[in-house]
Design a protein around this motif. Structure first.
Motif, mmCIF file in Angstrom:
data_model
loop_
_atom_site.group_PDB
_atom_site.id
_atom_site.type_symbol
_atom_site.label_atom_id
_atom_site.label_comp_id
_atom_site.label_asym_id
_atom_site.label_seq_id
_atom_site.Cartn_x
_atom_site.Cartn_y
_atom_site.Cartn_z
ATOM 1 N N VAL A 16 36.267 125.342 74.385
ATOM 2 C CA VAL A 16 35.433 124.224 73.989
ATOM 3 C C VAL A 16 34.533 123.727 75.118
ATOM 4 O O VAL A 16 33.412 123.325 74.874
ATOM 5 C CB VAL A 16 36.331 123.077 73.461
ATOM 6 C CG1 VAL A 16 35.532 121.846 73.158
ATOM 7 C CG2 VAL A 16 37.070 123.540 72.212
ATOM 8 N N LEU A 19 31.006 124.856 75.372
ATOM 9 C CA LEU A 19 30.241 124.370 74.236
ATOM 10 C C LEU A 19 29.748 122.957 74.489
ATOM 11 O O LEU A 19 28.646 122.602 74.103
ATOM 12 C CB LEU A 19 31.108 124.398 72.971
ATOM 13 C CG LEU A 19 31.711 125.754 72.611
ATOM 14 C CD1 LEU A 19 32.627 125.615 71.415
ATOM 15 C CD2 LEU A 19 30.637 126.771 72.332
ATOM 16 N N ALA A 20 30.560 122.156 75.167
ATOM 17 C CA ALA A 20 30.175 120.778 75.462
ATOM 18 C C ALA A 20 28.954 120.753 76.368
ATOM 19 O O ALA A 20 28.072 119.912 76.213
ATOM 20 C CB ALA A 20 31.334 120.035 76.108
ATOM 21 N N LYS A 93 29.908 126.782 66.530
ATOM 22 C CA LYS A 93 30.552 126.313 67.762
ATOM 23 C C LYS A 93 30.179 124.850 68.004
ATOM 24 O O LYS A 93 31.024 124.055 68.415
ATOM 25 C CB LYS A 93 30.124 127.158 68.961
ATOM 26 C CG LYS A 93 30.544 128.601 68.881
ATOM 27 C CD LYS A 93 30.090 129.381 70.094
ATOM 28 C CE LYS A 93 28.586 129.455 70.181
ATOM 29 N NZ LYS A 93 28.098 130.315 71.266
ATOM 30 N N GLN A 97 32.699 121.641 68.309
ATOM 31 C CA GLN A 97 32.681 120.818 69.514
ATOM 32 C C GLN A 97 32.394 119.361 69.187
ATOM 33 O O GLN A 97 33.012 118.460 69.735
ATOM 34 C CB GLN A 97 31.655 121.345 70.521
ATOM 35 C CG GLN A 97 31.506 120.462 71.741
ATOM 36 C CD GLN A 97 32.786 120.276 72.506
ATOM 37 O OE1 GLN A 97 33.523 121.229 72.691
ATOM 38 N NE2 GLN A 97 33.077 119.071 72.937
ATOM 39 N N THR A 101 34.923 116.379 69.995
ATOM 40 C CA THR A 101 34.497 115.261 70.843
ATOM 41 C C THR A 101 34.674 113.940 70.103
ATOM 42 O O THR A 101 35.120 112.949 70.686
ATOM 43 C CB THR A 101 33.031 115.447 71.275
ATOM 44 O OG1 THR A 101 32.920 116.678 71.992
ATOM 45 C CG2 THR A 101 32.564 114.312 72.164
#
Length: 124
Positions: A16, A19-20, A93, A97, A101
């Motif tokens: 992850v 992806l952030a 993705k 994410q 979040t």
């Protein structure tokens, strides 16, 4: 041998975290959280379950890696499979994410996802 839940979390975050970083222009988390439909959260829960299973599969391999290069190769393979699991669940993705979040900021959203996960576990 029982593997630490922390290691599972680390593996999931490895998937992850990159992806952030790619989420430069994401909409505000609070606004996004209100927009998640039940089917979208079910897709997230399915992806999450797959990632947990992959984490359990790859944790011993990562722990047994002979050196940093082997660990990086194993990690890269695991990340690829995790991204595939997210896509197979019907999410991008970025969507995965964004929901992940949002979970950090919205306890009610966490409750909704946990309920879905519990229902799916009961069905298995």
């Amino acid at each position: 041998m029982k593997t630490s839940p922390i290691l599972f979390t680390v593996l999931a975050l490895l998937c992850v975290a990159p992806l952030a970083q790619a989420q430069g222009n994401a909409q505000p988390v609070a606004q996004a959280a209100a927009n998640y439909s039940q089917p979208k959260l079910e897709q997230f829960a399915n992806a999450y379950r797959s990632i947990v299973i992959l984490s359990q599969e790859y944790a011993p391999k990562l722990k047994a890696a002979a050196d940093i290069q082997e660990a990086e190769a194993i990690n890269q393979e695991a990340q690829g499979k995790m991204v595939s699991a997210i896509q197979n669940a019907g999410l991008s993705k970025e969507e995965y994410q964004q929901i992940a979040t949002s979970l950090k900021a919205d306890p009610k959203l966490v409750e909704r996802v946990n309920q879905i996960l519990q229902e799916k576990s009961a069905q298995d």
